[in-house]
Enzyme design. Structure first.
Site, PDB file in Angstrom:
ATOM      1  N   HIS A 170      -0.157   7.002  -5.821  1.00 51.45           N
ATOM      2  CA  HIS A 170       1.197   7.082  -6.368  1.00 51.45           C
ATOM      3  C   HIS A 170       1.188   7.323  -7.877  1.00 51.45           C
ATOM      4  O   HIS A 170       2.116   7.928  -8.412  1.00 51.45           O
ATOM      5  CB  HIS A 170       1.959   5.798  -6.063  1.00 51.45           C
ATOM      6  N   HIS A 178      -3.881   6.584   4.876  1.00 52.33           N
ATOM      7  CA  HIS A 178      -2.906   6.332   5.947  1.00 52.33           C
ATOM      8  C   HIS A 178      -3.606   5.900   7.228  1.00 52.33           C
ATOM      9  O   HIS A 178      -2.988   5.278   8.092  1.00 52.33           O
ATOM     10  CB  HIS A 178      -2.072   7.589   6.185  1.00 52.33           C
TER      11      HIS A 178
END
Length: 789
Positions: free
Chosen positions: A299, A546
Site C-alpha cells: 500500500h 493475497h
C-alpha cells in the site's frame, strides 16, 4: 630467467583471458520473443561453458535484469554471478528492452511534421468526443455505483482526492490517442512502440516541469519528486509503472491481451473459480505479521488510480447488483467488466453475471512522448511511509499536529490514528471509529489499521525524544527529522528482516540486497537506474500476499493462554471499531505473532474470493478475479514469457504441470502460453529459504534492487550520494531497529509484555520464543546520537 618471464607474459596476456572468458563471441543465439503469439519454446543458449568474465565490457547480471536477452538475435552468453551456484547473462544493454542490434541499427525517425500535426488534431478530437460521452452518461443513474454495493467499498480503497491525477490522466489519454493515430498511419511500428523507441514524437500533452531546489533538500520530497535531479519525475506520485517486458496489448497500445489464437482470454472469474480454490495450508514458520507487513509495503508503494465520472463518482459497468452488463452505449470507456457464468458455484445463486471492473488511469511520459499506455501510480514508488504521511503538502498538513508530531485521537489516554470524516466505515453508531491515514487503505482491514497505529505512535515517540534532545529545533525540523528517521527504520526492516524471508538468502546475495556494515558500497547508487515500480511487481509478484491471508484472525486470551475470539476476515474490513476496546491492540499484536500465515499457492480464502467488502450484502467481490483482470488491464505478458526472462524453460504442454493443476489449467486456458502471470506464479514451488517461487522471487528481487540503486535518499547511502545521509553512529543505531522493537515501543502494555525477537517468525518456534520487551535480544535505538552538536 628470460624464458620464464616470457612464458609468464604469454600465460597472462593470451592464455588467462581465454580461460577466464570461455565465451565464443561469434556464437550468437536467437532467444525467445516478447510476443506470445509466436510459437517459441524459449530462450535456449547453446550449452557452452559460462563466462567467468563477460566479453566487450558486458556486465554479468541476473537474467531478469537484462530483458533484451530474450529478444531475437540477442547475444547474451551466460556467466557466473558472484554468488556461487547461480548463473546470469552478460548484458550490454542495461535494463532496456531492445537487443544490441536493435539499438545499433535503429531506424531513423519516420514521423513527418504532417504526421505529428494530424496526430495532435485527431487526438484532441477523440478526447473531446470521449469527454462529451462521459458527461452524457451521467444522466443515467445506473452508471454510478450504489453506495451499498461491494464495488463502492472497493472504489473507496482505490480512489484519490488529488486533482492532479485527473489532469495528468487526461494528458495520458491525449498522448495515447496520438500514438494510436501515428500507428494507424504506419508512421510508427509495433516494434518502436513495444521497445519505447518513439521519443522522437512529441505528444499533444506535456506534464508540468518539476522544479528542483539547489542545493538538494536534506529530506526526500513528499511526492517523491526530485529524487534524481536529472530525471525529477522518476519514482514520483502520478507517474507510470515501468516494465520488465514490453506490454502485450492486443492492439499494441491499450487493448487488453488476447489468447494465442486471437480470441479473448477466458473470463477472469472462470479462471478464479476453477483454479484459485479455498483451502488451508499453513506456513510452518511464518506468521500473520509477515503477511500484514507485506500488505503495508504494497500500500505504501503502489496504488493504481481508477477512472471516475463527474466529480469523482464511482463508475458502474453492471446493471442492478450485477445481474447483467450495462448496454454498451451506457458503458464508460474504462469499463472492463468480468463475466460470471450463469452456473457459477457462488455468484450463480445471486444471478450475477457481471462483476464490476474499472481500468486504471494512464500517466503521460515526463518527456511528452507518445507510446503504449502506462498505468498511473497514485503513490510514490519508494518505500517512504507515504501512506502514513500522505503524498501531498495538503495531506501532510492535515495529518500534522503542533510540536512536530502526528495528529491522533486520544481514546482515554491511548493514541489512535485521527478520526476521519470520510464515510467509508460500515459502522456509524455512537462510539464507532473510522480513522484517517495518508492513503485510502487505513481502514481496509483491522490488522492493517493496527500497523498504521503503531507507526503513528513511533513517529510521536521519536518526535518527542528529539524535541527534548534539541530544544532549539522548530516544529518543522522536528517533524521532518522524525520522518527521515522513521523512513530509515522502515527501509531497514524491509531489507534486513522481511526480504530474506520472502525470497531467500541466495537471491539476497545474488542481487546484493543485504544491508552493509555501515554505508552501502560505493557505486550502489546509480543515477541511470529508474526506481519506479514495474507493472509485473504491482499486479502480480507483490500480490503473492493475497494467497497467504488466513480466513480468520485469532485473538488470544492472555489469562487462559487460549483463544479469546476468532474473527472472520470480512468482519473487520472497514470495521476498525474494535481498536477502541482497551485490550484489543495488544491482543491482536500477540495473535499476529503466533498465528501462522498461509503458504503461497493457488489457494485463497473465500473471504477474499467471495466476500471481499461485502458489507451488509450476502456476497462480495472476488479479489482473485480482480488480480487477473488487473494484470490484463496493465498489458502484463503471459506467465511463460517471464519464465523465459528469468532463464527457466517455458511450459509447452499442460501435462508438464502436476496432474491436479494440469487438468484445471487445460479446462480454462487454450494454451500454456495464455496463463496469466499471477496464476502461474502461485503454482510454483518456493525458492530455497523463501516463500515465493522463482518467477515471483526474481521480479521482487529486481524491484527492490531498483529501489536501492535508484533511490538517492536510500537510508544506507552515504553523504557523497544522499543529501540527508546519517552519520555512521546514527546509521549504526538505526540498524539496531527491528519490527519487534517497533511493536514493543508502541504497544499499549496492558497485556503485551513480551515479544518474539523475530517479529515475522512464529513465536512458538524454537529459538524465537518471546522475551521481555526490555531484553537485549530486542535492541533499542539510542536517540541521543541524534542530538545536534
Amino acid at each position: 630467467m628470460f624464458k620464464l618471464v616470457l612464458r609468464l607474459f604469454v600465460y597472462v596476456v593470451v592464455v588467462l583471458p581465454v580461460l577466464q572468458v570461455n565465451c565464443k563471441t561469434a556464437d550468437k543465439n536467437v532467444g525467445g520473443h516478447y510476443t506470445s503469439k509466436d510459437k517459441v519454446t524459449g530462450h535456449a543458449h547453446k550449452k557452452e561453458r559460462p563466462c567467468d568474465i563477460c566479453p566487450r565490457q558486458g556486465k554479468c547480471v541476473p537474467k531478469v535484469q537484462c530483458p533484451a536477452h530474450v529478444r531475437p538475435h540477442s547475444y547474451n552468453p551466460e556467466c557466473h554471478l558472484e554468488t556461487v551456484g547461480l548463473l546470469g547473462v552478460c548484458c550490454f544493454t542495461g535494463s532496456g528492452h531492445a537487443a544490441e542490434s536493435e539499438l545499433k541499427f535503429r531506424a531513423a525517425a519516420s514521423v513527418t511534421a504532417d504526421d505529428v500535426k494530424s496526430a495532435h488534431h485527431q487526438s484532441r478530437q477523440k478526447f473531446e468526443q470521449w469527454m462529451s460521452r462521459a458527461d452524457k452518461l451521467l444522466q443515467h443513474k445506473d452508471v454510478v455505483i450504489n453506495e451499498t454495493a461491494p464495488s463502492f467499498a472497493h472504489h473507496l480503497s482505490v480512489m484519490t482526492l488529488d486533482k492532479r491525477a485527473d489532469t495528468l490522466g487526461r494528458g495520458g489519454l491525449l498522448n495515447l490517442f496520438a500514438a494510436q493515430e501515428l500507428k494507424s498511419r504506419q508512421a510508427i511500428s509495433d516494434d518502436q512502440l513495444s521497445l519505447g523507441l518513439t521519443e522522437h514524437t512529441d505528444g499533444p500533452f506535456c506534464p508540468p516541469p518539476i522544479p528542483c531546489s539547489t542545493p538538494a533538500s536534506r529530506y526526500r520530497s513528499i511526492g517523491g519528486e526530485c529524487n534524481n535531479p536529472v530525471h525529477p519525475s522518476w519514482g514520483a506520485i502520478h507517474t507510470g509503472y515501468e516494465r520488465l517486458l514490453p506490454p502485450d496489448y492486443s492492439d499494441g497500445t491499450w487493448a487488453m491481451r488476447a489468447s494465442t489464437i486471437g480470441l479473448p482470454l477466458p473470463s477472469a472469474r472462470t479462471v478464479s473459480e476453477r483454479l484459485i480454490l479455498d483451502g488451508s495450508h499453513q506456513s510452518p514458520t511464518l506468521n500473520l505479521m509477515f503477511m500484514q507487513f507485506g500488505q503495508f509495503i504494497a500500500h505504501d508503494t503502489t496504488a493504481g488510480v481508477m477512472f471516475t465520472i463527474g466529480n469523482g463518482s464511482a463508475i458502474s459497468c453492471c446493471s442492478g447488483d450485477g445481474q447483467a452488463f450495462l448496454p454498451i452505449e451506457l458503458q464508460h470507456w474504462a469499463c472492463a467488466p468480468i463475466t460470471a457464468d450463469p452456473n457459477d458455484d457462488f455468484y450463480g445463486q445471486f444471478h450475477h453475471q457481471c462483476l464490476n471492473f474499472l481500468r486504471t488511469q494512464l500517466a503521460p511520459a515526463s518527456d511528452c512522448s507518445v507510446g503504449y499506455a502506462k498505468q498511473m501510480n497514485g503513490a510514490t514508488h519508494f518505500p517512504d511511509l507515504s501512506h502514513l504521511y500522505g503524498n501531498s503538502e495538503e495531506k501532510v498538513s492535515q495529518l500534522r499536529a503542533p510540536g512536530g508530531v502526528l495528529n491522533t485521537f486520544n481514546d482515554f489516554g491511548r493514541e489512535l490514528p485521527p478520526l476521519t470524516d470520510r464515510k467509508e466505515c460500515l459502522a456509524s453508531k455512537d462510539g464507532a471509529a473510522c480513522f484517517e491515514s495518508g492513503d485510502s487503505h487505513g481502514n481496509q482491514i483491522i490488522s492493517l489499521t493496527v500497523l498504521h497505529t503503531i507507526w503513528t505512535r513511533e513517529h510521536n515517540r521519536v518526535a518527542r525524544a528529539l524535541a527534548r534532545l534539541n530544544p532549539g529545533w522548530g516544529e518543522d525540523t522536528i517533524f521532518m527529522e522524525t520522518r527521515r528517521i522513521l523512513q530509515a527504520e522502515y527501509q531497514h526492516i524491509i531489507y534486513n528482516e522481511f526480504l530474506p524471508l520472502l525470497i531467500g538468502r541466495k537471491l539476497i546475495q545474488a542481487f546484493n540486497l543485504s544491508p552493509s556494515p555501515v554505508y552501502s558500497q560505493l557505486g550502489s547508487y546509480d543515477p541511470n537506474v529508474n526506481p519506479s515500480l514495474t507493472a509485473e511487481f504491482a499486479t502480480a509478484a507483490m500480490r503473492f500476499g493475497h494467497s497467504v491471508v488466513d480466513s480468520n484472525i485469532e485473538i488470544p486470551d492472555a489469562k487462559t493462554g487460549g483463544v479469546y475470539e476468532t474473527i472472520s476476515i470480512p468482519e473487520v474490513m472497514f470495521q476498525p471499531s474494535r481498536l477502541r476496546l482497551k485490550q484489543f491492540l495488544d491482543r491482536l499484536l500477540t495473535g499476529l505473532a503466533y498465528q501462522s500465515m498461509q503458504t503461497v499457492d493457488p489457494f485463497v480464502t473465500e473471504g477474499l474470493t467471495r466476500y471481499l467488502f461485502h458489507g451488509g450484502n450476502p456476497f462480495g467481490l472476488d479479489l482473485a478475479s480482480i488480480n487477473i483482470q488487473r494484470g490484463r488491464d496493465y498489458g502484463v505478458r503471459s506467465y511463460n514469457e517471464y519464465r523465459r526472462l528469468i532463464g527457466l524453460e517455458p511450459y509447452v504442454d499442460f501435462k508438464q504441470f502436476p496432474p491436479s493443476a494440469a487438468q484445471r489449467l487445460s479446462s480454462v486456458y487454450t494454451s500454456p502460453e495464455d496463463i496469466d502471470l499471477w496464476v502461474g506464479g502461485l503454482l510454483e514451488e518456493e525458492v530455497e529459504g523463501g516463500v515465493v517461487g522463482p518467477t515471483f522471487a526474481s521480479i521482487l528481487a529486481d524491484q527492490f534492487l531498483r529501489i536501492k540503486r535508484g533511490d538517492r535518499y536510500f537510508y544506507e547511502h552515504g553523504p557523497e550520494v544522499n543529501p540527508g545521509a546519517f552519520t555512521p553512529s546514527q546509521l549504526a543505531e538505526i540498524k539496531k531497529v527491528t519490527m519487534s522493537r517497533i511493536i514493543c515501543d508502541n504497544r499499549d502494555g496492558i497485556e503485551l509484555f513480551a515479544q518474539p525477537p523475530n517479529a515475522f517468525l512464529r513465536g512458538n518456534l524454537p529459538g524465537n520464543e518471546a522475551v521481555p520487551c526490555e531484553s537485549l535480544l530486542i535492541p533499542s535505538m539510542d536517540l541521543s546520537r541524534f542530538k545536534e552538536i
